[in-house]
Enzyme design. Structure first.
Site, PDB file in Angstrom:
ATOM      1  CG  ASP A  20      75.272 -40.953 -56.603  1.00  0.00           C
ATOM      2  OD1 ASP A  20      74.511 -40.208 -55.949  1.00  0.00           O
ATOM      3  OD2 ASP A  20      74.932 -42.103 -56.963  1.00  0.00           O
ATOM      4  CB  SER A  21      74.944 -41.879 -52.070  1.00  0.00           C
ATOM      5  OG  SER A  21      73.885 -42.094 -52.969  1.00  0.00           O
ATOM      6  CE1 TYR A  59      76.778 -41.847 -48.748  1.00  0.00           C
ATOM      7  CE2 TYR A  59      76.822 -39.577 -49.516  1.00  0.00           C
ATOM      8  CZ  TYR A  59      77.492 -40.750 -49.204  1.00  0.00           C
ATOM      9  OH  TYR A  59      78.846 -40.810 -49.347  1.00  0.00           O
ATOM     10  N   GLY A  60      70.078 -41.562 -48.297  1.00  0.00           N
ATOM     11  CA  GLY A  60      68.734 -41.017 -48.043  1.00  0.00           C
ATOM     12  C   GLY A  60      68.302 -41.074 -46.578  1.00  0.00           C
ATOM     13  CB  CYS A 118      74.126 -37.627 -54.556  1.00  0.00           C
ATOM     14  SG  CYS A 118      73.310 -38.226 -53.075  1.00  0.00           S
ATOM     15  CG  ASN A 119      68.275 -35.220 -56.082  1.00  0.00           C
ATOM     16  OD1 ASN A 119      67.802 -34.146 -56.390  1.00  0.00           O
ATOM     17  ND2 ASN A 119      68.502 -36.159 -56.985  1.00  0.00           N
ATOM     18  CB  THR A 120      70.720 -37.275 -50.042  1.00  0.00           C
ATOM     19  OG1 THR A 120      69.669 -38.075 -50.582  1.00  0.00           O
ATOM     20  CG2 THR A 120      70.566 -37.193 -48.549  1.00  0.00           C
ATOM     21  CD  GLU A 130      71.483 -49.340 -56.170  1.00  0.00           C
ATOM     22  OE1 GLU A 130      72.370 -50.195 -56.223  1.00  0.00           O
ATOM     23  OE2 GLU A 130      71.710 -48.118 -56.046  1.00  0.00           O
ATOM     24  CB  THR A 164      71.001 -39.215 -59.797  1.00  0.00           C
ATOM     25  OG1 THR A 164      71.462 -39.694 -58.533  1.00  0.00           O
ATOM     26  CG2 THR A 164      71.198 -37.722 -59.863  1.00  0.00           C
ATOM     27  CG  HIS A 165      69.043 -44.669 -58.019  1.00  0.00           C
ATOM     28  ND1 HIS A 165      69.745 -43.974 -57.082  1.00  0.00           N
ATOM     29  CD2 HIS A 165      69.587 -45.922 -58.051  1.00  0.00           C
ATOM     30  CE1 HIS A 165      70.676 -44.777 -56.554  1.00  0.00           C
ATOM     31  NE2 HIS A 165      70.596 -45.952 -57.130  1.00  0.00           N
TER      32      HIS A 165
END
Lengths: 271, 271
Positions: A9-10, A41-42, A72-74, A151, A185-186
């Site tokens: 993941d990022s 990464y977005g 990670c979606n991105t 975060e 995923t957050h």
């Protein structure tokens, strides 16, 4: 097969996928790598996301993983096709599991998707959904305030509710929408608050839960599930500051046994 | 790939899987074969179930199917391993998808399973669940009155509710159970009544919905999904009386377009 499953993941969002993997597949050892140093990464270019992702993948391949989960979606949107073509091990992302669960859930064929700006702009969910079912209506919304909020550890309470309410307002006007995909995923860490805001009539799909479930199917199809009953040991790596990473990990895994996991720094420059 | 997916069942229960496949994978052409002449399989010997299932499989292989779905719990329990080993196409059953969905859903790790006597006796669900997660508590119950009830078309109303209530009484005493698997493809037709009886606090898992979802994952992993946008044509076959089969089909597919499907008699003696 006792080899570990690799999860990348990022940053820390992918830990919600790890949490679900530990819950749904408790026999599987995991190696997590979060690129916390270069997160998020977005807003990165496609080239950067590809380069960073490949660096993470090379790091994990050296650890002898039997399967890769792009949590990670991105990164999924930009790299999954390439990784699936070039790696010898099974690779899954977070987008198709969420899309499939939404198709199963919806009765009105009207689905909402929330994610980072990068994910929404990539239209990866629209493509995944329409590839399977052409007559789905979609409404998508970028929620740039959610990741910083998570975060900072603001997951519930009046402040969280107020931000979620204000942000989701535009899609709540679509009365036919009966299913909402958390396309980042957050966001599963905000699931209770989001569910409260959207109401019980809307099914909220956590791409983390669904990705863990499809990991189970994938292990099964490839006959690589771990059949040993030994307690698995998990390894977590982060490229950035370890102190913050450990704090967030402790928050996400508050109900877990910390003796089964080690947390280390990863240096991707020497891979 | 425009080749059809083959779906087999001992009778009409598997039509609930077909219904979900049509809903979740509307681009995929299907061939259904129900062995209505020799239904039910629940009380047959293992040898008989194996022989009958292979006869159905050979019939469908001649129709050039790209994937096989065993939409019958009893047939899955007795034949899936053999079929997966011997066929060149992907084969999935109804047991593991239901088991995986239950593991995803449960928070108490206390799962209930209802099915035919054959399925419950085979312990196939216990094996599938424990293979993935050892510390699941299980309570299983055979519900021999449900299949005849469905075949008679008694799906809701006071009579249905009374039979479901009386039958499920023994497992409802287990207060920790939060998830109930409908381990028979007939039971999704009773889902509303069952949900009403067990209450909202219990998640009812339809193995039909879950099997359709895993069919989607399987097509994806093997890269054999149909990408054409042509309206698919479906073919339904039954070995027994066609009149009753057509009536039940009309009941299950009341909301579907009947022009896209043909119903024919299948003779398995000449395969």
């Amino acid at each position: 097969m006792e080899q570990p499953i690799g999860v990348i993941d990022s940053g820390v969002g992918g830990l919600t996928v790890v949490h679900e993997l530990m819950r749904q597949l408790p026999k599987e050892p995991l190696i997590y790598l979060g690129d916390t140093e270069r997160c998020p990464y977005g807003s990165r270019t496609e080239e950067e996301v590809k380069q960073f992702t490949w660096e993470m993948v090379r790091f994990l391949l050296k650890k002898n993983i039997k399967m890769l989960v792009i949590a990670c979606n991105t990164a999924t949107a930009f790299t999954i096709k390439d990784l699936q073509e070039k790696l010898d091990i099974p690779v899954i992302g977070v987008i198709k599991p969420g899309a499939r669960a939404a198709i199963k859930s919806t009765e009105s064929d009207y689905i909402g998707i929330i994610g980072t700006e990068g994910t929404v702009r990539s239209e990866a969910y629209s493509y995944a959904l329409w590839q399977i079912k052409s007559d789905i209506d979609l409404i998508s919304l970028a929620c740039p305030r959610f990741v910083p909020m998570v975060e900072k550890g603001i997951l519930d309470g009046p402040e969280a509710k107020q931000i979620v309410e204000t942000t989701l307002m535009p899609i709540l006007e679509h009365k036919k929408m009966d299913t909402l995909i958390l396309g980042c995923t957050h966001y599963p860490l905000l699931k209770d608050t989001i569910q409260e805001v959207v109401g019980k009539q809307i099914t909220v799909i956590s791409s983390s839960e669904e990705t863990a479930r499809e990991t189970s199917t994938t292990l099964d199809i490839h006959q690589i599930a771990n059949e040993s009953d030994r307690m698995p040991l998990h390894q977590f790596y982060a490229t950035g500051d370890l102190q913050i990473f450990i704090e967030i990990t402790q928050k996400i895994f508050k109900d877990s046994n910390f003796e089964v996991l080690t947390i280390k720094h990863a240096d991707l420059h020497n891979v």
